[in-house]
Design an enzyme around this catalytic site. Structure first.
Site, PDB file in Angstrom:
ATOM      1  CE  LYS A 221      -4.450  -1.806   1.112  1.00 36.58           C
ATOM      2  NZ  LYS A 221      -5.483  -2.134   2.090  1.00 36.58           N
ATOM      3  NE  ARG A 255      -7.999  -8.275   0.331  1.00 34.45           N
ATOM      4  CZ  ARG A 255      -7.540  -7.526  -0.673  1.00 34.45           C
ATOM      5  NH1 ARG A 255      -6.526  -6.708  -0.475  1.00 34.45           N
ATOM      6  NH2 ARG A 255      -8.081  -7.597  -1.867  1.00 34.45           N
TER       7      ARG A 255
HETATM    8  N1  HH2 Z   1      -7.590  -3.635   0.633  1.00 34.76           N
HETATM    9  C1  HH2 Z   1      -7.910  -3.668  -0.677  1.00 34.76           C
HETATM   10  C2  HH2 Z   1      -9.023  -4.390  -1.118  1.00 34.76           C
HETATM   11  N2  HH2 Z   1      -9.777  -5.086  -0.262  1.00 34.76           N
HETATM   12  N3  HH2 Z   1     -10.229  -5.817   1.936  1.00 34.76           N
HETATM   13  C3  HH2 Z   1      -9.933  -5.800   3.233  1.00 34.76           C
HETATM   14  N4  HH2 Z   1     -10.678  -6.508   4.101  1.00 34.76           N
HETATM   15  N5  HH2 Z   1      -8.873  -5.088   3.729  1.00 34.76           N
HETATM   16  C4  HH2 Z   1      -8.062  -4.345   2.917  1.00 34.76           C
HETATM   17  O1  HH2 Z   1      -7.118  -3.697   3.418  1.00 34.76           O
HETATM   18  C5  HH2 Z   1      -8.355  -4.338   1.515  1.00 34.76           C
HETATM   19  C6  HH2 Z   1      -9.465  -5.102   1.053  1.00 34.76           C
HETATM   20  C7  HH2 Z   1      -7.048  -2.927  -1.655  1.00 34.76           C
HETATM   21  O2  HH2 Z   1      -6.018  -3.751  -2.114  1.00 34.76           O
HETATM   22  P1  HH2 Z   1      -6.012  -4.504  -3.533  1.00 34.76           P
HETATM   23  O3  HH2 Z   1      -7.123  -5.505  -3.607  1.00 34.76           O
HETATM   24  O4  HH2 Z   1      -4.669  -5.063  -3.784  1.00 34.76           O
HETATM   25  O5  HH2 Z   1      -6.210  -3.340  -4.585  1.00 34.76           O
HETATM   26  P2  HH2 Z   1      -7.441  -2.905  -5.474  1.00 34.76           P
HETATM   27  O6  HH2 Z   1      -8.538  -2.477  -4.557  1.00 34.76           O
HETATM   28  O7  HH2 Z   1      -6.878  -1.780  -6.297  1.00 34.76           O
HETATM   29  O8  HH2 Z   1      -7.866  -4.083  -6.295  1.00 34.76           O
END
Ligand code: HH2
Length: 292
Positions: A221, A255
């Site tokens: 992040k 995660r």
């Molecule tokens: N962060 C993201 C997405 N979903 N869910 C939970 N429970 N906690 C988190 O910190 C969280 C989440 C963002 O990360 P990522 O899926 O890699 O990115 P994107 O939203 O751009 O797909």
């Protein structure tokens, strides 16, 4: 400490690794990398070989400024992946904030709904209450991905995150969702400035008083990039350090994108800490993760 999910009960006495499967063109760190069913399914299989305990499949990016997608698009992305993931022998989570996507995923038999908007959409709580064993992750955020970067004004960040999560957990329980099904997430990177993320991490242990296991997402992040000056593809060391700090502050589910490295880091952390794993638990593979 257990997490009840549709087909499995996860033993959270040792920290678990949730592998991220983004089936999106625009996710902030891996957008486009696993687009299309075959690539995403191969990614699921790789994450399991690396030791993931849970797979978290998402069809919409929620990064700051992301453009929302409609239900049909989100579902078209994730459905073929879910159908195969559900045969792989581990809990399958769906990262969605749309009730219709939740409904379809639960009808397929998914184990967990991971909602960055904490089941605030109309009908979400009732839907989950109607699926009596599905696990839920309730995360703190404000606004929408488009607007959340402008909603970082807090009087007392830790207290406000805690009050929000307490309210969402109470709403879930009032709707009929059992305590054992609920996990909470402080929402690192969601409606928080980089410095606020560190403040929240330092105060994270205070969330344990709510009585639910904590899941955290620090992987790759922006706060890590702001601190280290590293581009998104170079944030693994920072991600590992943040993950271990979060575990030290009580997190039980991580995660992450980089499963193999996180599993190794957790092994070292556990050996160094000399506790937290219990006897006879398996640290590699997922064989010790769940009971069906
Ligand atoms: N962060 C993201 C997405 N979903 N869910 C939970 N429970 N906690 C988190 O910190 C969280 C989440 C963002 O990360 P990522 O899926 O890699 O990115 P994107 O939203 O751009 O797909």
């Amino acid at each position: 400490m257990l997490w009840q999910t549709t087909r499995f009960v996860l033993d959270l006495r040792r920290p678990r690794v949730m592998g991220i499967v983004n089936v999106t063109p625009d996710s902030f760190s891996d957008g486009g990398a696993h687009e299309g069913g075959a690539a995403a399914i191969a990614h699921c299989e790789r994450l399991l070989l690396e030791g993931a305990d849970v797979l978290d499949v998402g069809g919409e990016s929620t990064r700051p400024g992301a453009v929302a997608v409609d239900v049909q698009t989100e579902w078209r992305r994730i459905e073929p992946v879910l159908r195969v993931a559900l045969t792989l022998g581990v809990p399958v989570s769906v990262d969605t904030r749309r009730v219709e996507v939740m409904r379809r995923a639960l009808d397929l038999g998914v184990d967990i709904i991971n909602d960055v908007q904490a089941l605030t959409a109309p009908g979400a709580l009732e839907l989950l209450a109607g699926h009596p064993s599905a696990g839920v992750c309730l995360m703190h955020m404000r606004g929408e991905p488009q607007t959340m970067a402008t909603l970082c004004d807090y009087q007392d960040l830790c207290a406000e995150v805690r009050a929000y999560l307490a309210e969402r957990a109470a709403a879930a329980r009032a709707a009929g969702i059992e305590v054992a099904r609920i996990v909470l997430d402080p929402g690192y990177g969601f409606a928080k400035t980089p410095e606020q993320n560190w403040e929240l991490l330092r105060g994270q242990r205070g969330l344990l008083a709510l009585g639910y296991p904590l899941l955290v997402g620090w992987s790759r992040k922006r706060a890590l990039g702001e601190l280290t000056g590293r581009a998104v593809g170079e944030r693994l060391p920072g991600s590992l350090a943040a993950a271990l700090a979060a575990v030290s502050h009580g997190a039980r589910v991580l995660r992450v994108h980089d499963v193999a490295a996180t599993v190794d880091a957790l092994k070292v952390w556990a050996a160094a800490a000399g506790s937290g794993l219990g006897e006879n638990t398996h640290l590699s593979g997922n064989t010790g993760a769940c009971s069906q």
